[in-house]
Every structure is written in C-alpha cells, then in structure tokens.
Design an enzyme around this catalytic site. Structure first.
Site, PDB file in Angstrom:
ATOM      1  CG  ASP A 100      54.400  42.780  40.355  1.00 55.36           C
ATOM      2  OD1 ASP A 100      54.408  41.786  40.114  1.00 55.36           O
ATOM      3  OD2 ASP A 100      53.667  43.702  39.931  1.00 55.36           O
ATOM      4  CG  HIS A 160      47.260  38.560  41.801  1.00 55.36           C
ATOM      5  ND1 HIS A 160      46.411  38.250  40.647  1.00 55.36           N
ATOM      6  CD2 HIS A 160      48.859  38.584  41.602  1.00 55.36           C
ATOM      7  CE1 HIS A 160      47.375  38.754  39.651  1.00 55.36           C
ATOM      8  NE2 HIS A 160      48.713  38.524  40.072  1.00 55.36           N
TER       9      HIS A 160
END
Ligand code: HEM
Length: 421
Positions: free
Chosen positions: A240, A331
């Site tokens: 991330d 996403h």
C-alpha cells in the site's frame, strides 16, 4: 535528515537544568496563568517545580537510528514531505471555552519552542522526563488548525475555503469520537517512546488553552525490519503506497506554492480518515478475490496486468472471456480519474486497537492525505470510491477530520505568526 549527538554529553537542553532557565520558563508559565486561571497555573507550577528539581539528564548511549533528527526550521513544516517514520500519534485538540487570538498566539509560541527542542533531541521547556527527549528517532511534529482556531482568533477572513468537514459519503459510518477538532498534532518518530513523550509534553504544555479531543495511534514496519525503499503493507496484507505523489516532483499538489491560492504559501491541508477493516470477512475471501478487490497482486504489489510493482496498470486489458483484467470496481481503477489534479500525498498508518467485547480485532488504516486543496483534489476521488469500490465490502470510514497545515517557522518565527498578527 541528519544525525545529531542526542546522546552526547551536552546535547540535552540547558533549560531543563536546575537554575539555568527559570526566567524563560516563568515567562511562559505566567502567560499560561494569565490566560487560563489559577487552577491551570497551579498545575503548571507543579510541572515547573518538577522540572527545576530534575537532575541533568545523563547521556544515553543512543544507537544511530535513535540519533536521527529532522530539521524543524524552514519554509515548510516537517512531517509531510520528509521520510515517513514507523510510528504516529495523531492528536486532535479543542480550544477551551473563551480562548481568543491571544490564547492561540501563546499556544503557538509554546509549541514552536517545544517542538523545536524535541525534534532536536532536547527536552521541552518544562519537561518533567528530560531523559526521554534524548532519542529523537527522526521525530517530526506537524501542527495544523481546524476551523475553530480561525473563529476563536477572529481571523475567519484568513480561513481557507476548503477548511470544513468533508461532505458526507454513502460509505461513511462516522463516529463523533474520531471526528473534527480545533487543532491537530501529527507526531511521527521511529520510536514509540519518543512519540509518547512528545505527545505528553505538547499536550501538557497546551492544557491551559486546549484539551485532547481524540488520539489515534498508528504504525508501519519498525526501522531495520524491511529493506529501505520497501513499500509498506497494510493489515490486509496489501502493498500500500506504490503509486503516490512525490512532493519534490509535484510540489503544487501538496503545498500552496504561491500567494494566489485560498491558503497561505507553503501551507497544506491534511485529511485524516479512520477506516476500519473487517478482517474477519476479509479472511473468508480467497487470494484471487483479494487481488481483484485492489487490482494488484498480493505477493509483490504488481498490477494484475504487469510483472513488477511499479509497472503501469493496463486498465484496458481483457482476459480470454472479454472481461477487464482489472475489475471495473477494483480499488486502483476507481481511485484514479483522468484529471491529473485529482491526486494527493497518502501518508497513512495501520492501527490495531483493543477489540470490542467478543470481537477478535479492531484494526484498520489511519488514512492521512496531504494536498493543497482537499475539495479540489481528494473529494472527487473519495466520491468515486464511495460510488463503487470492491474494497468497500471490507472497509468502513468511521472517522474524518480536515485541518489546515501551517507553513513552517523560519528562524526566529513562531508557527502561525503571519496569520495571527
Ligand atoms: C482501508 C482503506 C484503504 C485501503 C486498504 C487501501 C489500499 C490501497 C492499495 C493496496 C492500493 C494499491 C497500491 C498503491 O498504489 O498504493 C491503493 C491505491 C490507492 N488508493 Fe487506497 N486504500 C484505502 C483507502 C483509500 C482512500 C479512502 C482513498 C482516497 C480517498 C484511497 C486512494 C488511493 C489512491 C489514489 C491509490 C492509487 C491509485 C492509482 O493511481 O493506481 N485509498 N490503496
């Protein structure tokens, strides 16, 4: 960043030593007493006595990582474009009733002085645990104002147009206890003891003017545990932070770079969103499902259409059946638009707190984003994600706050000075 001799003899502040700094301390204390009344003054006096009685801190044999310092003085505050340390405490405070411009000015004076000291590895002015200041561990403290400061100080005309709660999003399940605030301290360091001590010093020094509203603590890998340059993983196991804004390359996306904008030059904005992860239902999902939710592989963070983490995703690629390889609701597809200004600097941390009775965990992401203008840059992206994003099945925003990041304090300046005169 530099390494300083925090553990070397003489590195500790003279002001924490008996008999060497009472007049400066007294001045600040008198200011606090005048603004806050007798009870607060007594509390401050107690701290003063304790500090005055404290022996000079013995030098600690700090390791290299503990001695790293980040410069405090400069046009821009640290903690935004500076490397991201392992631990954070985000502390929101509310001004006490009746706090005015004078109170805000005094608070900024105290914090400027203490933050400068602590970031240099020296004790705060009335530090009752001066030894704890000797391990700066890349400490940064970033000070930001919520809307309440502008009201209290009577400077509504200087309030940036975007400084307000974000609009409500369909995915939000916000809890008051994680929202809002008049002031924010973002305290980051590579050592949790350093963070805890800095928070304690700064909130204690502020208590005549402001009280703590909420604290959110977060973490990433500790220094030395993963190779430098490794992108962090969140608690869902995903890489991330791969595709992010580089503030050195595109400073205008992060900072107010001129005098023409809605906020002051070299200031920024910070959005803090507490996003809970439902790790129990995430556990039920297989690896393919997990990778489809984001559009990247778990093993190395590479896009599903690529081989390496930093490969550009091919959003048009289709599989043999004609379906897009990166799902329409993945996403990474939903988190980008065609507009290059819809981007911001993500600087988040994981959290893992005490679970509610019967639950296994209370984990999630402290989503922290810096941008010149959150309404223009972040809101369009959050709107797209709220509309459709597979990740919404396992994540829920439970807190939200927006603050205006002050410009830095150059030599001799106090944080927020230009706004308060
Ligand atoms: C718990 C919530 C979230 C999780 C677990 C999560 C996780 C991820 C992951 C794994 C990536 C791919 C790697 C990367 O490029 O960094 C990513 C990318 C991204 N995320 Fe999130 N994210 C969350 C919430 C959000 C929110 C609330 C926003 C914005 C409002 C956001 C904006 C972005 C953006 C802009 C990207 C880069 C997309 C690209 O250009 O490829 N994320 N996120």
């Amino acid at each position: 960043m530099t390494t300083a001799g925090a553990g070397a003899p003489g590195a500790a502040s003279d002001d924490a030593r008996p008999g060497s700094g009472p007049s400066r301390r007294s001045l600040l204390r008198l200011g606090a007493a005048a603004a806050g009344g007798a009870a607060a003054a007594l509390a401050g006096r107690g701290a003063w006595d304790a500090a005055a009685a404290a022996p000079a801190p013995a030098p600690v044999a700090a390791d290299a990582a503990g001695r790293v310092t980040v410069p405090f003085r400069g046009a821009r505050q640290a903690g935004v474009a500076t490397p991201q340390p392992a631990f954070v405490a985000l502390v929101a405070l509310d001004l006490v009733a009746g706090a005015d411009r004078d109170a805000v000015t005094r608070l900024m004076r105290i914090w400027t002085d203490d933050v400068e000291r602590l970031m240099a590895g020296r004790p705060g002015l009335a530090d009752t645990e001066p030894e704890l200041a000797q391990v700066p561990a890349a400490l940064t403290v970033t000070v930001a104002w919520g809307p309440g400061v502008f009201t209290a100080a009577g400077i509504e005309d200087r309030r940036p147009s975007w400084l307000a709660p974000l609009p409500a999003f369909a995915v939000d399940r916000l809890e008051d206890r994680w929202c809002g605030g008049d002031l924010l301290l973002q305290v980051c360091a590579d050592d949790q003891v350093t963070v805890a001590h800095a928070v304690r010093v700064l909130t204690k020094e502020a208590r005549t003017f402001a009280g703590v509203r909420w604290v959110q603590r977060g973490f990433r890998n500790s220094p030395g545990t993963v190779a430098p340059g490794t992108t962090a993983r969140n608690l869902m196991g995903q890489v991330d932070g791969t595709r992010n804004v580089d503030p050195d390359v595109e400073p205008h996306l992060v900072w107010q770079v001129d005098d023409a904008g809605p906020w002051v030059r070299d200031g920024s904005s910070v959005v803090v969103r507490r996003i809970a992860m439902d790790l129990d239902t995430w556990d039920e999902l297989d690896r393919v499902g997990r990778e489809n939710a984001v559009g990247r592989r778990l093993a190395d963070g590479a896009p599903l259409t690529g081989a390496h983490e930093h490969d550009e995703p091919d959003l048009d690629a289709r599989d043999a059946l004609g379906f897009t390889v990166i799902s329409d609701a993945a996403h990474i597809r939903r988190a980008r638009t065609d507009d290059p200004t819809h981007r911001f600097l993500r600087r988040g941390y994981s959290y893992d707190d005490t679970p509610a009775a019967g639950a296994l965990s209370d984990s999630g992401l402290l989503f922290v984003a810096f941008q010149a203008d959150p309404v223009a840059q972040l809101v369009p992206v959050q709107e797209r994600l709220a509309e459709a994003d597979l990740m919404n099945l396992w994540t829920t925003p439970v807190g939200s706050a927006v603050f205006a990041v002050l410009p830095g304090a150059r030599e001799g300046e106090v944080l927020g000075q230009a706004l308060l005169v």
